[in-house]
Design a protein around this motif. Structure first.
Motif, mmCIF file in Angstrom:
data_model
loop_
_atom_site.group_PDB
_atom_site.id
_atom_site.type_symbol
_atom_site.label_atom_id
_atom_site.label_comp_id
_atom_site.label_asym_id
_atom_site.label_seq_id
_atom_site.Cartn_x
_atom_site.Cartn_y
_atom_site.Cartn_z
ATOM 1 N N VAL A 131 -17.011 64.927 -11.107
ATOM 2 C CA VAL A 131 -16.590 63.520 -11.131
ATOM 3 C C VAL A 131 -15.160 63.384 -11.647
ATOM 4 O O VAL A 131 -14.358 62.648 -11.084
ATOM 5 N N THR A 132 -14.826 64.117 -12.697
ATOM 6 C CA THR A 132 -13.513 63.971 -13.314
ATOM 7 C C THR A 132 -12.417 64.718 -12.565
ATOM 8 O O THR A 132 -11.324 64.203 -12.378
ATOM 9 N N PHE A 133 -12.697 65.926 -12.130
ATOM 10 C CA PHE A 133 -11.673 66.753 -11.497
ATOM 11 C C PHE A 133 -11.913 66.982 -10.003
ATOM 12 O O PHE A 133 -11.188 67.738 -9.382
ATOM 13 N N MET A 159 -9.877 69.449 -23.947
ATOM 14 C CA MET A 159 -8.811 68.702 -24.630
ATOM 15 C C MET A 159 -9.042 67.194 -24.502
ATOM 16 O O MET A 159 -8.903 66.453 -25.473
ATOM 17 N N VAL A 160 -9.406 66.748 -23.303
ATOM 18 C CA VAL A 160 -9.649 65.321 -23.078
ATOM 19 C C VAL A 160 -10.856 64.862 -23.896
ATOM 20 O O VAL A 160 -10.844 63.792 -24.491
ATOM 21 N N LYS A 166 -12.382 55.678 -27.003
ATOM 22 C CA LYS A 166 -13.652 55.104 -26.561
ATOM 23 C C LYS A 166 -13.802 55.104 -25.045
ATOM 24 O O LYS A 166 -14.857 54.789 -24.526
ATOM 25 N N ARG A 167 -12.737 55.460 -24.333
ATOM 26 C CA ARG A 167 -12.793 55.483 -22.869
ATOM 27 C C ARG A 167 -13.648 56.655 -22.388
ATOM 28 O O ARG A 167 -13.819 57.649 -23.094
ATOM 29 N N SER A 168 -14.113 56.550 -21.164
ATOM 30 C CA SER A 168 -14.831 57.671 -20.563
ATOM 31 C C SER A 168 -13.847 58.807 -20.312
ATOM 32 O O SER A 168 -12.629 58.611 -20.303
ATOM 33 N N ILE A 169 -14.388 59.990 -20.087
ATOM 34 C CA ILE A 169 -13.534 61.152 -19.829
ATOM 35 C C ILE A 169 -12.698 60.927 -18.575
ATOM 36 O O ILE A 169 -11.512 61.254 -18.546
ATOM 37 N N LYS A 170 -13.305 60.350 -17.555
ATOM 38 C CA LYS A 170 -12.571 60.101 -16.306
ATOM 39 C C LYS A 170 -11.415 59.127 -16.548
ATOM 40 O O LYS A 170 -10.295 59.350 -16.063
ATOM 41 N N LEU A 171 -11.652 58.066 -17.309
ATOM 42 C CA LEU A 171 -10.581 57.103 -17.599
ATOM 43 C C LEU A 171 -9.485 57.727 -18.466
ATOM 44 O O LEU A 171 -8.295 57.455 -18.271
ATOM 45 N N ARG A 172 -9.874 58.561 -19.441
ATOM 46 C CA ARG A 172 -8.875 59.244 -20.267
ATOM 47 C C ARG A 172 -7.987 60.139 -19.409
ATOM 48 O O ARG A 172 -6.768 60.151 -19.579
ATOM 49 N N ARG A 173 -8.612 60.891 -18.502
ATOM 50 C CA ARG A 173 -7.836 61.779 -17.633
ATOM 51 C C ARG A 173 -6.894 60.979 -16.746
ATOM 52 O O ARG A 173 -5.725 61.325 -16.588
ATOM 53 N N ASN A 174 -7.399 59.917 -16.153
ATOM 54 C CA ASN A 174 -6.547 59.079 -15.290
ATOM 55 C C ASN A 174 -5.391 58.473 -16.072
ATOM 56 O O ASN A 174 -4.255 58.443 -15.598
ATOM 57 N N LYS A 175 -5.674 57.991 -17.282
ATOM 58 C CA LYS A 175 -4.606 57.401 -18.100
ATOM 59 C C LYS A 175 -3.568 58.467 -18.469
ATOM 60 O O LYS A 175 -2.361 58.206 -18.444
ATOM 61 N N ALA A 176 -4.019 59.665 -18.800
ATOM 62 C CA ALA A 176 -3.091 60.752 -19.137
ATOM 63 C C ALA A 176 -2.204 61.104 -17.942
ATOM 64 O O ALA A 176 -1.044 61.469 -18.116
ATOM 65 N N GLY A 177 -2.738 60.985 -16.744
ATOM 66 C CA GLY A 177 -1.950 61.260 -15.545
ATOM 67 C C GLY A 177 -0.883 60.209 -15.284
ATOM 68 O O GLY A 177 0.137 60.494 -14.653
#
Length: 189
Positions: A131-133, A159-160, A166-177
């Motif tokens: 889902v995330t990657f 790392m994420v 409090k964000r989901s892992i997917k949202l954290r990854r997207n925000k980091a991008g």
């Protein structure tokens, strides 16, 4: 692994046909006094799953002094395990049989818990990676590429995950991008 005090629980699969075949034949012919069995039933997500876990520590026949091409060598095998799973859904039923070897001697119930725990970790990790990657769509298929990218994905997801947010892992990854400052926070954490 064994030198460090750890034990193994490995699936015997088709890539080890001799080992898998011998374990399968043993359980097909084993007298009841050489095995112990536990049955578990789980209900949820619109299905019922019944798992029958059978173990045997009578494996002296498996660890002989073999010397032939393609032989299998697993140090300190203590137990072999058979898992029969029946899944009942609304309009269909499926069954599966899996075999395992272990360096630890445990009860059928303990093996059932260990195997379920492993699959829970495996399924949750695979789901997050997909889902995330979007791991299933990865195109690296040759050489060291697939293994290298798997290491990179696992490193990145850890790392994420470790970033306190409090964000989901997917949202954290997207925000980091999208946000280099947020990515730097994750890397520093």
């Amino acid at each position: 692994m064994l030198d460090a005090g750890a034990d193994y629980l490995l699936a015997a699969k088709a890539n080890q046909p001799g080992l898998m075949g011998e374990i399968e034949r043993f359980f097909a012919d084993a007298p009841a006094n050489l095995t112990s069995t536990v049955t578990e039933v789980d209900k949820g997500h619109g299905r019922v799953e019944e798992r029958r876990v059978t173990v045997s520590t009578q494996i002296d026949w498996l660890s002989g002094d073999r010397r032939f091409p393609g032989e299998y060598r697993f140090p300190s095998i203590a137990t072999i395990v058979k898992v029969q799973a029946q899944v009942y859904e609304k309009s269909r039923q499926s069954s599966q049989v899996r075999f395992y070897i272990s360096s630890r001697s445990m009860t059928a119930l303990q093996f059932a818990e260990a195997i379920r725990g492993h699959w829970a970790i495996e399924n949750s990790l695979h789901w997050v990676l997909d889902v995330t990657f979007n791991e299933d769509a990865a195109r690296s298929r040759t050489g060291h590429g697939p293994a290298n990218m798997a290491v990179v994905r696992h490193f990145a997801i850890n790392m994420v995950r470790s970033h306190n947010d409090k964000r989901s892992i997917k949202l954290r990854r997207n925000k980091a991008g999208r946000n280099p400052q947020y990515m730097a926070e994750i890397i520093r954490a």
